[in-house]
Design an enzyme around this catalytic site. Structure first.
Site, PDB file in Angstrom:
ATOM      1  CE  LYS A  41      44.382  32.912   6.601  1.00  0.00           C
ATOM      2  NZ  LYS A  41      44.936  34.007   5.842  1.00  0.00           N
ATOM      3  CG  PHE A  57      52.290  34.594  13.609  1.00  0.00           C
ATOM      4  CD1 PHE A  57      53.178  33.617  13.191  1.00  0.00           C
ATOM      5  CD2 PHE A  57      52.469  35.177  14.853  1.00  0.00           C
ATOM      6  CE1 PHE A  57      54.222  33.221  13.993  1.00  0.00           C
ATOM      7  CE2 PHE A  57      53.517  34.796  15.673  1.00  0.00           C
ATOM      8  CZ  PHE A  57      54.395  33.813  15.248  1.00  0.00           C
ATOM      9  CG  ASN A  90      49.251  46.092   8.557  1.00  0.00           C
ATOM     10  OD1 ASN A  90      50.220  45.905   9.285  1.00  0.00           O
ATOM     11  ND2 ASN A  90      49.070  45.426   7.425  1.00  0.00           N
ATOM     12  CG  ASP A 115      45.319  33.536   2.488  1.00  0.00           C
ATOM     13  OD1 ASP A 115      46.479  33.198   2.847  1.00  0.00           O
ATOM     14  OD2 ASP A 115      44.380  33.659   3.278  1.00  0.00           O
TER      15      ASP A 115
HETATM   16  N1  CTP Z   1      48.059  35.856   5.279  1.00  0.00           N
HETATM   17  C1  CTP Z   1      48.623  35.701   4.023  1.00  0.00           C
HETATM   18  N2  CTP Z   1      48.097  36.353   2.941  1.00  0.00           N
HETATM   19  C2  CTP Z   1      47.015  37.138   3.069  1.00  0.00           C
HETATM   20  C3  CTP Z   1      46.441  37.325   4.347  1.00  0.00           C
HETATM   21  C4  CTP Z   1      46.972  36.669   5.439  1.00  0.00           C
HETATM   22  O1  CTP Z   1      49.607  34.958   3.912  1.00  0.00           O
HETATM   23  N3  CTP Z   1      46.540  37.766   2.021  1.00  0.00           N
HETATM   24  C5  CTP Z   1      48.618  35.106   6.421  1.00  0.00           C
HETATM   25  C6  CTP Z   1      49.291  35.965   7.453  1.00  0.00           C
HETATM   26  O2  CTP Z   1      50.679  36.141   7.178  1.00  0.00           O
HETATM   27  C7  CTP Z   1      49.067  35.148   8.714  1.00  0.00           C
HETATM   28  C8  CTP Z   1      47.725  34.482   8.480  1.00  0.00           C
HETATM   29  O3  CTP Z   1      47.551  34.477   7.059  1.00  0.00           O
HETATM   30  O4  CTP Z   1      50.000  34.109   8.853  1.00  0.00           O
HETATM   31  C9  CTP Z   1      46.569  35.128   9.144  1.00  0.00           C
HETATM   32  O5  CTP Z   1      46.513  36.499   8.795  1.00  0.00           O
HETATM   33  P1  CTP Z   1      45.222  37.377   9.136  1.00  0.00           P
HETATM   34  O6  CTP Z   1      45.419  38.762   8.606  1.00  0.00           O
HETATM   35  O7  CTP Z   1      44.912  37.217  10.588  1.00  0.00           O
HETATM   36  O8  CTP Z   1      44.150  36.559   8.323  1.00  0.00           O
HETATM   37  P2  CTP Z   1      43.150  36.955   7.211  1.00  0.00           P
HETATM   38  O9  CTP Z   1      43.001  35.777   6.313  1.00  0.00           O
HETATM   39  O10 CTP Z   1      43.544  38.234   6.562  1.00  0.00           O
HETATM   40  O11 CTP Z   1      41.802  37.121   8.024  1.00  0.00           O
HETATM   41  P3  CTP Z   1      41.094  38.439   8.634  1.00  0.00           P
HETATM   42  O12 CTP Z   1      39.849  38.548   7.855  1.00  0.00           O
HETATM   43  O13 CTP Z   1      40.885  38.094  10.068  1.00  0.00           O
HETATM   44  O14 CTP Z   1      42.027  39.594   8.426  1.00  0.00           O
END
Ligand code: CTP
Length: 403
Positions: free
Chosen positions: A342, A324, A209, A307
């Site tokens: 989370k 974040f 990304n 996650d």
């Molecule tokens: N994050 C993480 N591990 C993942 C996905 C996200 O640790 N597999 C953490 C990111 O580092 C950030 C937070 O979760 O601190 C939010 O990330 P984001 O990509 O906005 O959240 P997602 O859970 O992936 O939700 P979305 O469906 O909106 O992408």
């Protein structure tokens, strides 16, 4: 500017690393500092006072007998009203003088006469650095509350490889800025993830990304400047490691998860800034996928990645967790929902696509008290504000209970 109004004295002693002090002078003056250069006679053999005068915009002093100073006491005059004295490069000879308090030239005299912090940046051949006499002298400087920065390891000007290179100008510059930052996170151990992860499809292709890692690196720098011990786990990031921060590079989300879990014991604050790829390709091809005439594109099947943030927050005794969230819209609603999902006490939300790769950022803080927007700022200033916000919550004995 980071050093606005700061009065610094930069002392150069004899060594090939003097060329680095020219760049250091530029960095310091561009950050708003007034830099008074003082050189030993030996330093003038390596770089001219003319160069240093041009870069600092001020006359250079070398001798302790200098009629340009009204009272002809340059060691007093030049060492007063300074915020710090920095000796860079500091030769083995000069370090020996400082360790014993010898005053046989202007720079050693004003170092002994100082009433401000003294930073010493050694630069010498690796055998000279390892010599027990040098090591004794450096230990003495530390015992005398003199800050010793470096040295670095690597190829030396003499052709030998080892420890003794002067730190790069940017690292010295960052250490000087750190000196003036409030030490709000002293004693805190912080783990930060930053940058984009990468999920391979085959040996040459993959999914990633647009995250640059700038915000995570700015936070790591600000936390280290605030006195924390910071470890960074970085994805695809082409940025220099901030001063005093340790760093580990990973590629995939699973590797980032494993690295975080291996480092989490004893961590006080975990900040997940990484843009973790949510899915990985179920079956990574071990050879490059080829086009074939008349064939459809290969189908890609995905599985979900762990996650990392939610897993850290779910540990039996989790550190203080900060997330974040880069959203493309509805930040107000999505930010708080994500914080709850989370199970973290603080989530920092921004409109990601507008900020990826840019130097500026605009965020909203979500915590149990509600949402607080912060004014738009460059990522480094914003990182300092965020470090303040985190320090207030962590050190103010913020007891987090959701629901
Ligand atoms: N994050 C993480 N591990 C993942 C996905 C996200 O640790 N597999 C953490 C990111 O580092 C950030 C937070 O979760 O601190 C939010 O990330 P984001 O990509 O906005 O959240 P997602 O859970 O992936 O939700 P979305 O469906 O909106 O992408």
């Amino acid at each position: 500017m980071d050093l606005s109004g700061k009065q610094l004295l930069l002392g150069l002693t004899g060594g090939i690393a003097c060329y680095k002090s020219a760049e250091l002078t530029r960095l310091l003056t561009q950050a708003g500092a007034t830099v008074q250069i003082t050189m030993t006679e030996a330093a003038t053999k390596f770089i001219t006072p003319v160069t240093m005068q041009a870069l600092s915009g001020r006359p250079v002093y070398i001798s302790q007998f200098d009629a340009r100073i009204d009272n002809n006491m340059p060691h007093i005059d030049l060492s007063r009203c300074k915020d710090a004295i920095v000796i860079a490069p500091a030769s083995a000879d000069f370090i020996a003088k400082l360790a014993t308090g010898l005053c046989d030239d202007l720079l050693s005299m004003l170092s002994v006469a100082r009433d401000c912090p003294l930073l010493v940046v050694p630069a010498m051949n690796c055998q000279m650095w390892q010599n027990p006499a040098t090591q004794r002298n450096v230990a003495q400087l530390r015992a005398d509350d003199i800050i010793v920065l470096g040295p670095d390891t690597g190829l030396q000007a003499c052709g030998e490889i080892g420890n003794g290179r002067m730190l790069e100008p940017k690292a010295v510059y960052e250490a000087i800025i750190a000196l003036f930052q409030p030490k709000k996170l002293v004693g805190q151990r912080i783990l930060i993830t930053a940058g984009a992860t990468f999920e391979p499809i085959d040996p040459v292709r993959g999914i990633t990304n647009r995250s640059s890692g700038k915000m995570g690196f700015a936070l790591a720098r600000a936390a280290a400047q605030a006195g924390a011990r910071v470890h960074l786990i970085a994805g695809l990031v082409g940025l220099a490691t901030p001063w005093s921060v340790t760093r580990e590079n990973v590629q995939t989300a699973q590797q980032m998860y494993d690295a975080v879990m291996a480092a989490i014991a004893g961590i006080d604050i975990f900040i997940g800034v990484a843009a973790v790829t949510d899915w990985r390709v179920a079956q990574v091809s071990d050879h490059k996928l080829k086009k074939a005439a008349g064939q459809p594109p290969p189908p890609l099947h995905f599985v979900e990645n762990p996650d990392i943030l939610a897993s850290v927050a779910a540990l039996p005794t989790p550190p203080y967790c900060v997330g974040f969230a880069a959203e493309s819209g509805e930040l107000g609603i999505n930010g708080e929902a994500k914080r709850r999902r989370k199970n973290v006490p603080l989530l920092i939300g921004n409109l990601g696509p507008k900020t990826f790769g840019k130097d500026g950022n605009e965020v909203i803080l979500f915590d149990e008290a509600g949402s607080t927007p912060l004014p738009r700022a460059d990522k480094q200033s914003l990182a300092r504000t965020l470090v303040d916000e985190i320090a207030q919550r962590v050190l103010g004995n913020f007891l987090y209970k959701l629901g």
